[in-house]
Design an enzyme around this catalytic site. Structure first.
Site, PDB file in Angstrom:
ATOM      1  N   TYR A 143       0.301  -8.679  17.308  1.00 29.77           N
ATOM      2  CA  TYR A 143      -0.158  -7.853  16.085  1.00 29.77           C
ATOM      3  C   TYR A 143      -1.446  -7.081  16.517  1.00 29.77           C
ATOM      4  CZ  TYR A 143      -0.622  -6.092  11.335  1.00 29.77           C
ATOM      5  OH  TYR A 143      -0.676  -5.205  10.301  1.00 29.77           O
ATOM      6  N   GLY A 146      -1.230  -5.497  19.789  1.00 28.67           N
ATOM      7  CA  GLY A 146      -0.141  -4.359  19.663  1.00 28.67           C
ATOM      8  C   GLY A 146      -1.014  -3.179  18.781  1.00 28.67           C
ATOM      9  N   LYS A 147      -1.713  -3.381  17.696  1.00 31.36           N
ATOM     10  CA  LYS A 147      -2.229  -2.397  16.968  1.00 31.36           C
ATOM     11  C   LYS A 147      -3.298  -1.749  17.716  1.00 31.36           C
ATOM     12  CE  LYS A 147       0.183  -2.257  13.050  1.00 31.36           C
ATOM     13  NZ  LYS A 147       0.704  -1.193  12.405  1.00 31.36           N
ATOM     14  N   GLY A 203      -6.945 -24.460   5.443  1.00 31.00           N
ATOM     15  CA  GLY A 203      -8.093 -24.957   5.568  1.00 31.00           C
ATOM     16  C   GLY A 203      -8.898 -25.331   4.341  1.00 31.00           C
ATOM     17  N   THR A 208     -12.569 -15.754   3.807  1.00 28.00           N
ATOM     18  CA  THR A 208     -12.535 -14.780   2.962  1.00 28.00           C
ATOM     19  C   THR A 208     -11.604 -13.373   3.290  1.00 28.00           C
ATOM     20  OG1 THR A 208     -14.674 -13.383   3.805  1.00 28.00           O
ATOM     21  CG2 THR A 208     -15.188 -15.287   2.360  1.00 28.00           C
ATOM     22  N   ARG A 209     -11.244 -12.820   2.213  1.00 31.61           N
ATOM     23  CA  ARG A 209     -10.398 -11.590   2.305  1.00 31.61           C
ATOM     24  C   ARG A 209     -11.050 -10.634   1.535  1.00 31.61           C
ATOM     25  NH1 ARG A 209      -9.676 -13.987   6.341  1.00 31.61           N
ATOM     26  NH2 ARG A 209      -7.763 -14.293   7.581  1.00 31.61           N
ATOM     27  N   ASP A 269      -7.324 -18.054  12.571  1.00 32.01           N
ATOM     28  CA  ASP A 269      -7.452 -17.313  11.434  1.00 32.01           C
ATOM     29  C   ASP A 269      -8.717 -16.698  11.085  1.00 32.01           C
ATOM     30  OD1 ASP A 269      -5.487 -17.861   8.548  1.00 32.01           O
ATOM     31  OD2 ASP A 269      -7.545 -17.545   8.331  1.00 32.01           O
ATOM     32  N   PRO A 270      -8.904 -15.356  10.939  1.00 31.32           N
ATOM     33  CA  PRO A 270     -10.385 -14.985  10.846  1.00 31.32           C
ATOM     34  C   PRO A 270     -10.983 -15.443   9.659  1.00 31.32           C
ATOM     35  CG  PRO A 270      -8.717 -13.337  11.067  1.00 31.32           C
ATOM     36  CD  PRO A 270      -7.847 -14.461  10.738  1.00 31.32           C
ATOM     37  N   ARG A 273     -13.617 -11.338   6.078  1.00 27.69           N
ATOM     38  CA  ARG A 273     -13.189 -10.107   6.272  1.00 27.69           C
ATOM     39  C   ARG A 273     -13.394  -9.152   5.226  1.00 27.69           C
ATOM     40  NH1 ARG A 273      -7.216  -9.915   7.511  1.00 27.69           N
ATOM     41  NH2 ARG A 273      -7.396 -10.394   9.478  1.00 27.69           N
TER      42      ARG A 273
HETATM   43  P1  NAD Z   1       6.285  -4.167   5.515  1.00 31.18           P
HETATM   44  O1  NAD Z   1       6.714  -5.450   6.568  1.00 31.18           O
HETATM   45  O2  NAD Z   1       6.456  -4.611   4.204  1.00 31.18           O
HETATM   46  O3  NAD Z   1       6.854  -3.148   5.910  1.00 31.18           O
HETATM   47  C1  NAD Z   1       6.896  -2.702   7.474  1.00 31.18           C
HETATM   48  C2  NAD Z   1       8.366  -1.935   7.547  1.00 31.18           C
HETATM   49  O4  NAD Z   1       8.720  -1.587   9.001  1.00 31.18           O
HETATM   50  C3  NAD Z   1       9.465  -2.674   7.087  1.00 31.18           C
HETATM   51  O5  NAD Z   1      10.152  -1.909   6.389  1.00 31.18           O
HETATM   52  C4  NAD Z   1      10.407  -3.056   8.393  1.00 31.18           C
HETATM   53  O6  NAD Z   1      11.945  -3.143   8.309  1.00 31.18           O
HETATM   54  C5  NAD Z   1       9.787  -1.984   9.270  1.00 31.18           C
HETATM   55  N1  NAD Z   1       9.955  -2.045  10.738  1.00 31.18           N
HETATM   56  C6  NAD Z   1       9.692  -3.114  11.247  1.00 31.18           C
HETATM   57  N2  NAD Z   1       9.812  -2.941  12.740  1.00 31.18           N
HETATM   58  C7  NAD Z   1      10.504  -1.992  12.833  1.00 31.18           C
HETATM   59  C8  NAD Z   1      11.196  -1.075  13.819  1.00 31.18           C
HETATM   60  N3  NAD Z   1      11.243  -1.640  15.067  1.00 31.18           N
HETATM   61  N4  NAD Z   1      11.908  -0.054  13.708  1.00 31.18           N
HETATM   62  C9  NAD Z   1      11.947   0.607  12.278  1.00 31.18           C
HETATM   63  N5  NAD Z   1      11.468  -0.060  11.301  1.00 31.18           N
HETATM   64  C10 NAD Z   1      10.656  -1.046  11.337  1.00 31.18           C
HETATM   65  O7  NAD Z   1       4.746  -4.260   5.758  1.00 31.18           O
HETATM   66  P2  NAD Z   1       3.705  -3.637   5.023  1.00 31.18           P
HETATM   67  O8  NAD Z   1       2.756  -4.427   4.453  1.00 31.18           O
HETATM   68  O9  NAD Z   1       4.166  -2.346   4.284  1.00 31.18           O
HETATM   69  O10 NAD Z   1       2.905  -2.744   6.391  1.00 31.18           O
HETATM   70  C11 NAD Z   1       3.236  -1.387   6.484  1.00 31.18           C
HETATM   71  C12 NAD Z   1       2.282  -1.061   7.497  1.00 31.18           C
HETATM   72  O11 NAD Z   1       0.909  -1.190   7.136  1.00 31.18           O
HETATM   73  C13 NAD Z   1       2.317  -2.046   8.953  1.00 31.18           C
HETATM   74  O12 NAD Z   1       2.227  -0.914   9.735  1.00 31.18           O
HETATM   75  C14 NAD Z   1       1.144  -2.950   8.920  1.00 31.18           C
HETATM   76  O13 NAD Z   1       0.670  -3.276  10.159  1.00 31.18           O
HETATM   77  C15 NAD Z   1       0.076  -2.013   8.040  1.00 31.18           C
HETATM   78  N6  NAD Z   1      -0.873  -2.795   7.599  1.00 31.18           N
HETATM   79  C16 NAD Z   1      -0.387  -3.439   6.392  1.00 31.18           C
HETATM   80  C17 NAD Z   1      -1.444  -4.281   5.614  1.00 31.18           C
HETATM   81  C18 NAD Z   1      -1.127  -5.137   4.439  1.00 31.18           C
HETATM   82  O14 NAD Z   1      -1.721  -5.906   4.071  1.00 31.18           O
HETATM   83  N7  NAD Z   1       0.220  -5.115   3.858  1.00 31.18           N
HETATM   84  C19 NAD Z   1      -2.620  -4.634   6.436  1.00 31.18           C
HETATM   85  C20 NAD Z   1      -2.881  -3.896   7.369  1.00 31.18           C
HETATM   86  C21 NAD Z   1      -2.100  -2.972   8.253  1.00 31.18           C
HETATM   87  N1  UDP Z   2      -3.672 -18.355   3.289  1.00 36.56           N
HETATM   88  C1  UDP Z   2      -3.516 -19.524   2.548  1.00 36.56           C
HETATM   89  N2  UDP Z   2      -2.271 -20.051   1.907  1.00 36.56           N
HETATM   90  C2  UDP Z   2      -1.172 -19.177   1.920  1.00 36.56           C
HETATM   91  C3  UDP Z   2      -1.002 -17.949   3.076  1.00 36.56           C
HETATM   92  C4  UDP Z   2      -2.336 -17.645   3.517  1.00 36.56           C
HETATM   93  O1  UDP Z   2      -4.521 -20.144   2.407  1.00 36.56           O
HETATM   94  O2  UDP Z   2      -0.097 -19.697   1.512  1.00 36.56           O
HETATM   95  C5  UDP Z   2      -4.682 -17.792   4.111  1.00 36.56           C
HETATM   96  C6  UDP Z   2      -4.510 -17.605   5.339  1.00 36.56           C
HETATM   97  O3  UDP Z   2      -5.014 -18.646   6.169  1.00 36.56           O
HETATM   98  C7  UDP Z   2      -5.932 -16.543   5.677  1.00 36.56           C
HETATM   99  C8  UDP Z   2      -5.604 -15.890   4.242  1.00 36.56           C
HETATM  100  O4  UDP Z   2      -4.965 -16.721   3.492  1.00 36.56           O
HETATM  101  O5  UDP Z   2      -7.087 -17.035   5.778  1.00 36.56           O
HETATM  102  C9  UDP Z   2      -4.928 -14.256   4.253  1.00 36.56           C
HETATM  103  O6  UDP Z   2      -3.593 -14.636   4.944  1.00 36.56           O
HETATM  104  P1  UDP Z   2      -2.472 -13.443   5.128  1.00 36.56           P
HETATM  105  O7  UDP Z   2      -1.434 -14.162   5.762  1.00 36.56           O
HETATM  106  O8  UDP Z   2      -2.277 -12.974   3.612  1.00 36.56           O
HETATM  107  O9  UDP Z   2      -3.281 -12.283   5.842  1.00 36.56           O
HETATM  108  P2  UDP Z   2      -4.308 -12.262   7.031  1.00 36.56           P
HETATM  109  O10 UDP Z   2      -4.482 -13.427   7.677  1.00 36.56           O
HETATM  110  O11 UDP Z   2      -3.422 -11.460   8.057  1.00 36.56           O
HETATM  111  O12 UDP Z   2      -5.298 -11.664   6.607  1.00 36.56           O
END
Ligand code: NAD
Ligand code: UDP
Length: 318
Positions: A143, A146-147, A203, A208-209, A269-270, A273
């Site tokens: 991920y 990839g991003k 943990g 933080t987030r 795990d960061p 943030r």
């Molecule tokens: P989500 O999983 O709810 O939505 C992703 C959508 O993409 C889903 O509808 C899934 O079916 C579709 N998808 C996945 N792979 C696909 C493919 N190969 N072809 C077509 N459709 C595909 O996630 P979200 O939280 O709505 O996130 C949306 C975007 O925002 C993502 O790109 C994610 O990386 C980015 N983002 C989200 C967060 C967050 O906290 N929600 C944080 C950072 C970045």
């Molecule tokens: N986390 C947690 N309990 C849960 C799910 C996640 O303590 O049930 C923690 C996780 O380890 C991370 C933070 O919450 O430190 C945010 O996790 P999330 O998966 O939501 O997002 P990301 O790690 O991608 O920021």
């Protein structure tokens, strides 16, 4: 405007579509329904300005559009780690396909990137100039990396082919329509509290987030798309909480008697943030308006009504 939203049946994508439709745009939603659901966009299915295409973005597609919001990619660690090779393909081949489409039809292209490009950050709060601290071979790399390559591709299509781009680095976002089994912290804790099962804190909960309510995030994405700055721009809420503080807030709000259960911290795990949103403030005149307590209440209500509906249909089913 005719606007393509990839991943439009997902959590953020469907809220974005609600706003774009309300503004009178024509919207095409492209989704393979990996983590997205028809239910999220059900209200638009019969609308003459709305079109849903079931399509996997790792395959090319030809469409006539003016703008692309490129969101397709699973966002929760549980889902993006389930099939990491597919996650890489979605970010690399999928983003290439969507950039190729943008180039062909001269559409403006917005990439939904992520704070994960900063990895486990050594600079705090994170500014856009920071290049990050990412493990290239860990379980989150499909991920994170990839991003990062999706951002590289986006900027290379801009420099090489003049594609009109926008890059948003989205920080943790939450709100109604998150999946119940999403694995992300807000949905996990809220669902556990509602079901009266112990809240899982990974943990010691000191990591933080910063949590952004989805309506704020969508506003930021739309301002970035319509503005002049290509980015990258951090979009997130700068209020920072430890995960234990979040668990305590959920306890207080939903179920003061529910216990907290500490579990092991996932790999890579960061630790902290928090976005520096100076760019978003100055370039987009944007900052979040929904405080965590307020957003959590709205999220809890959504989960509560979904859980109640499911229970009712189970009873009826019997
Ligand atoms: P989500 O999983 O709810 O939505 C992703 C959508 O993409 C889903 O509808 C899934 O079916 C579709 N998808 C996945 N792979 C696909 C493919 N190969 N072809 C077509 N459709 C595909 O996630 P979200 O939280 O709505 O996130 C949306 C975007 O925002 C993502 O790109 C994610 O990386 C980015 N983002 C989200 C967060 C967050 O906290 N929600 C944080 C950072 C970045
Ligand atoms: N986390 C947690 N309990 C849960 C799910 C996640 O303590 O049930 C923690 C996780 O380890 C991370 C933070 O919450 O430190 C945010 O996790 P999330 O998966 O939501 O997002 P990301 O790690 O991608 O920021």
């Amino acid at each position: 405007m005719r606007i393509l939203v990839t991943g439009g049946a997902g959590f953020i994508g469907s809220h974005l579509i609600d706003r774009l439709m309300a503004d009178g745009n024509e919207v095409i939603c492209l989704d393979n329904f990996y983590t997205g659901h028809k239910g999220n966009i059900l209200k638009w299915l019969e609308h003459p300005y709305f079109e849903l295409i079931r399509h996997d973005i790792t395959e090319p597609i030809r469409l006539e559009i003016d703008q692309i919001y490129h969101l397709a990619c699973p966002a929760s660690p549980v889902h993006y780690q389930y099939n990491p090779v597919k996650t890489v393909k979605t970010n690399v081949i999928g983003t290439l396909n969507m950039l190729g489409l943008a180039k062909r039809v001269k559409a403006r292209f917005l990439l939904a990137s992520t704070s994960e490009v900063y990895g486990d950050p050594e600079v705090h709060p994170q500014v856009e100039e920071y290049w990050g601290n990412v493990n290239p071979i860990g379980i989150r790399s499909c991920y994170d990396e990839g991003k990062r390559i999706a951002e590289t591709l986006t900027f290379d299509y801009h420099r090489q082919n003049d594609v009109d781009i926008r890059v948003a680095r989205i920080f943790n976002t939450y709100g109604p329509r998150m999946l119940e089994n999403d694995g992300r912290v807000v949905s996990n804790l809220v669902v556990q509290a509602l079901r009266d099962i112990p809240l899982t804190v990974y943990g010691d909960g000191s990591q933080t987030r910063s949590f952004c309510y989805v309506s704020d995030l969508v506003e930021g994405l739309m301002r970035l798309m319509s503005g002049d700055h290509i980015g990258p721009v951090n979009l997130g809420n700068p209020d920072e909480y430890t995960i234990l503080e979040l668990a305590n807030s959920v306890q207080k709000l939903v179920n003061p008697k529910v216990e907290i259960k500490f579990q092991s911290l996932p790999q890579d795990d960061p630790r902290r943030r928090r976005p520096d949103i100076t760019r978003a403030k100055t370039w987009l005149n944007w900052q979040p308006t929904v405080a965590l307590q307020e957003g959590l209440k709205l999220t809890v209500e959504d989960f509560r009504s979904r859980i109640n509906r499911n229970q009712q249909s189970l009873v009826i089913g019997h």
